[in-house]
Design a protein around this motif. Sequence first.
Motif: not given
Lengths: 305, 528
Positions: B46, B231-233, B235, B237-238, B241-242, B245, B247, B271
């Motif tokens: 990401m 993939v990209w975001s 944000e 904080s997202v 989180m990725a 999780t 992702d 993790r």
Amino acid sequence: MTALLRRTAALPFIMLAVSAIIFAAIHALPGDPARLLAGPQAPGGVIRALHARLGLDLPLPTQYMRFLAHALRGDLGLSLRDGTPVRHLLATHLPYTLALGGLAYGLALLAGVPAGALAAARAGAWPDRLLMAATLVGSSLAGFWVALLGMELFAVRLHWLPLMGAGDWRHYVLPASVLALLPTALILRMTRAGLCEILDQDYIRTARAKGLPPWRIMTRHALRNAMVPVVTVAGLNLGGLISGAVVTETVFDWPGIGRLLVDAVRYRDYPVIQGVTLLSVLGVLVINLLAELAIMRLDPRQRGH
Amino acid sequence: MKRFRQPAGGGSVRRSLVLHAAAFLVTLAACPVCPSRSLARGLTVMLAEPPRSMDPADQNATATRSILAPFYESLVRQDADGSIRPWLATAWSVSPDGMAWIFALRPGIVFHDGTPCDADAVVASLRRLLDPGAALAGAGAFRATIASVRRQGASVVITLIHPYADLLSLLSITQAAIVSPLAAARGTLGRHADGTGPFMFVDWQDGAHVGARANPRYWGAPPALTRIEWVWSSEPSVTNMALQTGDADAVMPLAPVFAGLYASGQPAAARAVIHGGRGAAQFWAALNTTLPPLDDARVRRALGLAIDRQALVAGLLHGYGRPACHALTPDIAGSEPCAPGQDRADPAAARALLQQAGLARGFSVTVVVQEPEEPIAEALQAMWRRIGVTLRIRRQEAGVWVQSAFAGPADKARQDIGMVLTSWSAPFIADLQLRPLYASASAAPAGANLGFYRNREIDAAIDRAARTGDPAARARDYAAIQDRLARDAPILPLYVQDNLYGVRQGLDGVQSLPDGEIAVTSARWAAP
């Protein structure tokens, strides 16, 4: 019906005027696509060459006439970023936004109308006050913040739902719920207000006096008439769904037109911004027409106008 | 993700053997139904922004380079430590006058589309980069340096406009990657990558992902991963989180505020692993040297003296960075470190300088910033308040900011823009840090000399250093340039941010390059 026809016929002219306004507004935005594409490290010569390549060195009226001539043939131009046809970008992104928006609106109606009816039936009692408080909270919370909270809880901590992206049905749950928040609150309040007024009217009293069961009065007589303002406001609010989609799609990395618009604005990708905004305007106009049509069906008194 | 742990000690050898055998059988039985990630062969990365193009020559963005790196190769490569190694070229030599460079090519290499990568292809690729008509966004530094490219037998000859000591570094950057002549002629490179790299382009879905799979015909060591997905975001904080999780298996950049979370070893964070590679992005404030009172070097120096760079690194970067006191970032050869105490504020000295300049009562100045850099401006505001200087912060959206930052002197005076806050990254190439930021010819709007600094001695020294092949002479020039710039203070260097990235546990071989790129080509999953 003639009123409707008249309005449909006016649509192309409205779109023409809107396209000119959008074109002028977009080009009035400060920021140069060539500079943004090439990055701050690019020397002036590269910027000038990019201007020529992208056709940005032409006078604005010429650019607009070109855009219009192509648009009339259904060609919305090419993305400045990578040369993809804007039509293709819209076609691939729109289904995602429609699916998410449709689901959110379905959720809003399914939750908002019965809850509104419940609040109206118990007006003043605790369920009413609770629901009203909930709508206040629901309509004042920032969608962005609720989204992050939902992600942290359901994706990171509980692992029930995927964090982001679009895939199977589980990907829809969080973004659709966040997007449904505001319209649900709105529909709930409109339904309650409409019903409260109607439940006081003579024909309802007559129906009660006839001994009709309360649920029948509610569904057959009251709700049908209370739906007129709900549909009007809900129809108008669909436009607001697009701005909601911009935020929701950005946070959830949802490949819809909202996110397409954000990226396009970031790079001043004029043709894409034009394409998305024109499509949104067209969408809002068509939805308003449909809302009027629905109101005419619901309320016979409106048909004469 | 399922993992089988070895049984803890205590049991007999026989029981442990039985358990091992059982675990082995379960693993065998379970694997055909495992999701692909448990097979530990693919990777999701990401980034902070979507790619701008699949054409390496038509972009200038770090995130884009990260995506393009596995698809493409250049004549030479530069390692994270700055050393140059052969890549598509096996050997090279330079003429005595430094003007002609000859590159011998690795034989038998083909592009992903099947076209051979021979001398003709390399010449076509580099000529395309230099072609003014192609107007490629990443062509600037090449067109200013290279006069012509031609084939000589199976080799390629690059002739320069003037001698250029950093040519190999320049040829190693992504913009100089060798692209398939067939794809270039068809005009498909913007959407579909075609290079010689260990991974082949699969698809690019806007707003969703870019996919790659291993190149079965790759000439070098075959990659351990079968596929990569980006993939990209936008944000932060997202992004964080990725990583938690799963992702995403690797994320870059990770905001410094989240790095602290991993360092503290919270359960959710266990993790994933956080790494901080040395970055090359230097943050700085460009001062408008034509706008009073900043046209007085004493005033500019006073502002610099009042900055507590250690505090900036500790407060804004949570310690993930280094103070910067000079024009060249610390990893570039010839760069000067902060002198003792120089990275701390000296308000008394700053006030004395302001008094000399007749500004004992202070003054106020406006800075334009983008949202991510606003906290820096707020910190400077607080530090300068102590010497009587009022900083007015004008936060602008990216497009608006670019317009303000690159405005000419008259426009900046009209809008009262005294200062621009931003960052610059030129790993290993001193010339690409000094020329665009300090040369007279680069004064905005033509280049990134945003404060309109003009100094003929500096111009001459930049040219001289870039053209000499003698390392000692270059080092002397660069030292002199940095000293002079420290005295003239046309910009205030602030700090160099570490490249923070996070990877899932069990993922090895991910690297961060100084320019902020995340390199995953040689990544591999540890055996479960």
